[in-house]
Design a protein around this motif. Sequence first.
Motif, PDB file in Angstrom:
ATOM      1  N   UNK A 183       0.836  -1.198   0.000  1.00 45.20           N
ATOM      2  CA  UNK A 183       0.000   0.000   0.000  1.00 45.20           C
ATOM      3  C   UNK A 183       0.874   1.252   0.000  1.00 45.20           C
ATOM      4  N   UNK A 184       0.576   2.180  -0.882  1.00 40.01           N
ATOM      5  CA  UNK A 184       1.340   3.425  -0.974  1.00 40.01           C
ATOM      6  C   UNK A 184       2.436   3.406  -2.014  1.00 40.01           C
ATOM      7  N   UNK A 185       2.760   2.208  -2.585  1.00 32.86           N
ATOM      8  CA  UNK A 185       3.779   2.141  -3.634  1.00 32.86           C
ATOM      9  C   UNK A 185       3.261   2.880  -4.874  1.00 32.86           C
ATOM     10  N   UNK A 186       4.023   3.840  -5.451  1.00 31.19           N
ATOM     11  CA  UNK A 186       3.500   4.691  -6.536  1.00 31.19           C
ATOM     12  C   UNK A 186       3.083   3.895  -7.769  1.00 31.19           C
ATOM     13  N   UNK A 187       3.932   2.955  -8.203  1.00 31.43           N
ATOM     14  CA  UNK A 187       3.592   2.194  -9.406  1.00 31.43           C
ATOM     15  C   UNK A 187       2.364   1.327  -9.154  1.00 31.43           C
ATOM     16  N   UNK A 188       2.289   0.739  -7.984  1.00 26.79           N
ATOM     17  CA  UNK A 188       1.118  -0.097  -7.656  1.00 26.79           C
ATOM     18  C   UNK A 188      -0.160   0.752  -7.654  1.00 26.79           C
ATOM     19  N   UNK A 189      -0.098   1.972  -7.102  1.00 23.31           N
ATOM     20  CA  UNK A 189      -1.267   2.855  -7.086  1.00 23.31           C
ATOM     21  C   UNK A 189      -1.653   3.279  -8.497  1.00 23.31           C
ATOM     22  N   UNK A 190      -0.641   3.601  -9.341  1.00 20.84           N
ATOM     23  CA  UNK A 190      -0.921   4.017 -10.728  1.00 20.84           C
ATOM     24  C   UNK A 190      -1.591   2.879 -11.497  1.00 20.84           C
ATOM     25  N   UNK A 191      -1.107   1.670 -11.290  1.00 20.31           N
ATOM     26  CA  UNK A 191      -1.708   0.515 -11.986  1.00 20.31           C
ATOM     27  C   UNK A 191      -3.135   0.279 -11.508  1.00 20.31           C
ATOM     28  N   UNK A 192      -3.383   0.468 -10.210  1.00 26.82           N
ATOM     29  CA  UNK A 192      -4.749   0.322  -9.719  1.00 26.82           C
ATOM     30  C   UNK A 192      -5.671   1.375 -10.341  1.00 26.82           C
ATOM     31  N   UNK A 193      -5.171   2.636 -10.476  1.00 30.17           N
ATOM     32  CA  UNK A 193      -5.969   3.695 -11.093  1.00 30.17           C
ATOM     33  C   UNK A 193      -6.239   3.380 -12.555  1.00 30.17           C
ATOM     34  N   UNK A 194      -5.210   2.867 -13.275  1.00 30.89           N
ATOM     35  CA  UNK A 194      -5.403   2.483 -14.679  1.00 30.89           C
ATOM     36  C   UNK A 194      -6.452   1.376 -14.778  1.00 30.89           C
ATOM     37  N   UNK A 195      -6.395   0.436 -13.862  1.00 29.55           N
ATOM     38  CA  UNK A 195      -7.365  -0.675 -13.895  1.00 29.55           C
ATOM     39  C   UNK A 195      -8.784  -0.156 -13.681  1.00 29.55           C
ATOM     40  N   UNK A 196      -8.953   0.841 -12.752  1.00 33.74           N
ATOM     41  CA  UNK A 196     -10.289   1.397 -12.513  1.00 33.74           C
ATOM     42  C   UNK A 196     -10.806   2.160 -13.725  1.00 33.74           C
ATOM     43  N   UNK A 197      -9.981   2.962 -14.377  1.00 33.31           N
ATOM     44  CA  UNK A 197     -10.425   3.742 -15.557  1.00 33.31           C
ATOM     45  C   UNK A 197     -10.765   2.820 -16.713  1.00 33.31           C
ATOM     46  N   UNK A 198      -9.974   1.764 -16.900  1.00 35.17           N
ATOM     47  CA  UNK A 198     -10.270   0.815 -17.991  1.00 35.17           C
ATOM     48  C   UNK A 198     -11.580   0.087 -17.721  1.00 35.17           C
ATOM     49  N   UNK A 199     -11.801  -0.265 -16.451  1.00 34.59           N
ATOM     50  CA  UNK A 199     -13.071  -0.928 -16.131  1.00 34.59           C
ATOM     51  C   UNK A 199     -14.254   0.007 -16.403  1.00 34.59           C
ATOM     52  N   UNK A 200     -14.108   1.316 -16.045  1.00 36.27           N
ATOM     53  CA  UNK A 200     -15.197   2.270 -16.293  1.00 36.27           C
ATOM     54  C   UNK A 200     -15.461   2.433 -17.775  1.00 36.27           C
ATOM     55  N   UNK A 201     -14.364   2.581 -18.575  1.00 40.87           N
ATOM     56  CA  UNK A 201     -14.509   2.746 -20.024  1.00 40.87           C
ATOM     57  C   UNK A 201     -15.171   1.508 -20.627  1.00 40.87           C
ATOM     58  N   UNK A 202     -14.705   0.334 -20.232  1.00 41.25           N
ATOM     59  CA  UNK A 202     -15.262  -0.897 -20.787  1.00 41.25           C
ATOM     60  C   UNK A 202     -16.725  -1.068 -20.371  1.00 41.25           C
ATOM     61  N   UNK A 203     -17.040  -0.609 -19.156  1.00 34.72           N
ATOM     62  CA  UNK A 203     -18.422  -0.703 -18.687  1.00 34.72           C
ATOM     63  C   UNK A 203     -19.348   0.147 -19.556  1.00 34.72           C
ATOM     64  N   UNK A 204     -18.975   1.417 -19.833  1.00 36.80           N
ATOM     65  CA  UNK A 204     -19.802   2.304 -20.659  1.00 36.80           C
ATOM     66  C   UNK A 204     -19.867   1.816 -22.094  1.00 36.80           C
ATOM     67  N   UNK A 205     -18.712   1.359 -22.588  1.00 41.23           N
ATOM     68  CA  UNK A 205     -18.693   0.833 -23.962  1.00 41.23           C
ATOM     69  C   UNK A 205     -19.595  -0.394 -24.062  1.00 41.23           C
ATOM     70  N   UNK A 206     -19.580  -1.192 -23.004  1.00 41.78           N
ATOM     71  CA  UNK A 206     -20.419  -2.380 -23.014  1.00 41.78           C
ATOM     72  C   UNK A 206     -21.898  -2.014 -23.017  1.00 41.78           C
ATOM     73  N   UNK A 207     -22.258  -0.983 -22.288  1.00 45.35           N
ATOM     74  CA  UNK A 207     -23.665  -0.565 -22.260  1.00 45.35           C
ATOM     75  C   UNK A 207     -24.124  -0.107 -23.640  1.00 45.35           C
TER      76      UNK A 207
END
Length: 910
Positions: free
Chosen positions: A208-232
């Motif tokens: 927790x708090x590792x910069x690269x790990x946090x950035x990857x988690x943020x990328x994963x959340x944005x991709x999930x949101x984009x894929x969710x809207x695209x899927x709709x």
Amino acid sequence: MYFESARVEDFGPIGHLEVDLDKGLNVISGPNEAGKSTLMQAIWFALTRRSTSQASEIRSIEPKSGGTPAVEVCLHVDGTRYTLEKVFNGQSGRTHLKVDPSDGAMKEQNGEEADEVIREAVGFGDASGRTGVPEHFGFWPAVWVGQDDRRTDPGKHLTDEGDPESISTVLAQIGGDVLAGSGGEIVERAWEEYERFFTGSGNYTTRSGAPLHQARQELERTEERFEELKGKRDSYEEDLDELERLRGRIEGIDEQLPELEEEAEKAREEFERAEELRGELETARSKLETAKSEAGRIEDRLGRRTELQEKVQDQKSELEEKQEEAGKKEEALEDHRGERDELKSRVEEARREKEALDRRLRELRAHLDVLRVEERLEAIEAQAGELQELKERRDELTGNAEGIAADEESIKDLEELKETHNQARTRLETAAAQLRFRATGETDIQVGDEKLSLSEGEEEERLIDEPTTVGVASLLEIDIEPGGEDLTTIREQARQAKENYETALEELGADSVAEARGDLQRKRELENELESVKGQIEELIPEEGSDLEEARARLESRLETAKEKRDSYSEDELDSEEESLPKEEEEVQDLLGEVEEDLETAEGELGEAREALSEHDEKAQELQEDLQTAETKAQSTEESLSAARNDLEAHEEEHGPEEQLQSDLEKAESDVDEKEGEVEELEDELEDLSPEDVEAKKERAEDSFQNTKKERRDLKSELDKIQGRLEDDALRGHHGRLQKARQNRNEARAEVERLEKQAEAAKLLYNTLTEKRAEARRLYLAPLREEVEDLLNRFFGADSASVEFAEDFGLQTLSRSNKGSFDFGQLSAGATQQLSVLIRLAMARLIAEERPHPVFLDDVLSDTDPDRFAAIANILRSVAREMQIIMTTCHHERHRRLGVSTKRMDSLKR
């Protein structure tokens, strides 16, 4: 640094112990459970534990017999003398320290202050927690070797409990390289940067708090949101197409359902007819089985009838055979009995022959007696003088033997009395006082009523068994009261035993047991001679007290008796023809020998005849038994025949004659044939319907109808759901939200790429610095390796050795020129002990260059063989010139080879 002394009170099994220690090599020996390891533990607890600690390890040292553990140690560090005393008594425990520097005034501290001073002096870390145990023990774990540590890797022990800095600092000073120490600021900063991105094993960290790990988690959340809207969006378009498709499928099913329902009804009717035929067929088969069972029973009865008839016939044949066999055995017995009369005649003839020879033998022996008595009568006159001499000698011997009172029983009693007397005298001498006087000049000594005058060098001894006063000239009187309360009783027992013994000697007329036994021996010799004389008199006069005339009369009487006896044997055979018997004894003896030989032959013939008769009777008994056995078998067979006939008659009464059974069987077989025809007709009809196909057809038609109905319901339900989604207000503004999600995803992806490049750069920097630092570390460990290899080469001799260490000073490999390389864990128990000691000594020698450090070894060479012990003994003696070594052992004799005075535990506890 070295220890001067230690004192232990009420510490575990040790009640009291004091030991003074030398600066060099010290060996403390004692058997198992003597307290050697407890002494080491006491010194260690004094240095490392708070006196007020209530930990379980402190409670465990409290003696079971009661008492308060106390330890005092005196040690010297850099010219300062420290005397530390600790009493372990829970909250009431106390610590006292005296610090006596060589160039200043003595100081005293108590409690925690004293603990802090001693920790700093010996190089321990700061204390923490309620127990007061230091954070680390400096260099001590490398040189304090308990029994549980003697096979462990010294480097691992130093890393786990000690402070590697203690030796790292020395090595860094020798190597002169900053990276060879424990620091290395550049490496530390590179490690900090590396640790932001990676784990210790080189993988990306998910901390927790590792910069690269946090950035990857943020990328994963944005991709999930984009894929969710695209899927709709894609889902809306798919729902329109699916709506039309579902409507077409429902219309097709509505057209097909009536046809499927009609097909299912027809299949049910065919299935019901097949089930009806199955019931009828089952009933027909049951009747068929009943008919077959009845036919089988009738067949069994006919078979049993035939079996019984055959058994009767077999028993009749067997009875005839056994009766014939019994008749043959009876004839054989009668023939054998006819031979017995002849054998009995042979026995009687042999018996008569033996009796005749026996009478002849007795006659000759009686005639021999007659001749001998006649010869004695002729010689009796010549024996008169000899007889008188023998009588006189007999009387003399009788008087001498009667004059000796000793016998075997009295001698045995005398020996027992002597033994009792000796034992009583020994007890008296033991209880009495033994006085020995040795004169150094002319001296008069008064011992009770006895006066002794001794010249120079003269000696006298006296046994004092009662209170006595001894006077030496007129200068000194000594009152002697020997023994204790039992002396009077012992003296009385000794007097009584002596009196009994002397009385027994007096009764026997002897002065000693030996003399009494000699008298007994003389008495036996006289009695033996007396018996010999009596035997000679008996030969002359068989009856004691007779004179020659009486002897003559007896011989004449014996002669008459002998003649009558001889004549009684010859009356029947020889008609008293006395002249037919020899006149000389020698001739009679020869004739006796001949008759005895004939008699022996006759006895042999009689034995043979009797044995033949006995064998004949035994054979007759065997034949009689065989006849009885045959008759018994015949009787048994006759009884079996009767039983078989009874069984056959009973079977005929129960089931009728054989013709009726045969008629019943034909009727039963006809009934079976009829029922088999009915079963075949039903089976053919059922086979034409194909019941498996009918059942499968029914199930398939019903399933098809029901599944189609379910499919329509499912399609209708799906159609309703899609219509509901298409009418939802949430789809308004969906395009704008989709564009925003795409922008957020691209920005997060760019941040991840930037941080990954930064992580790879940190990894490259850290790996490069680590490789350089490892090379520096290898050079930095060289002095330790050289020290160890120097000791190993001295230990192995011609077999040169080398070692490799890890960064934590743990031993990786041991290589020997003629043995190869081994990991530390592959070595034997003895080798690990020896190598562990040598490495610790090498570390201590490195430390000694800065400040000598004591080494503690608790029975660490128990698995070392004699040859290697001699080698390591030389090394210990050599190293002990540089520093203090304190060893314990239970092998006292073996450690004499170290050449130092051993301190024995039993002496230290006094």
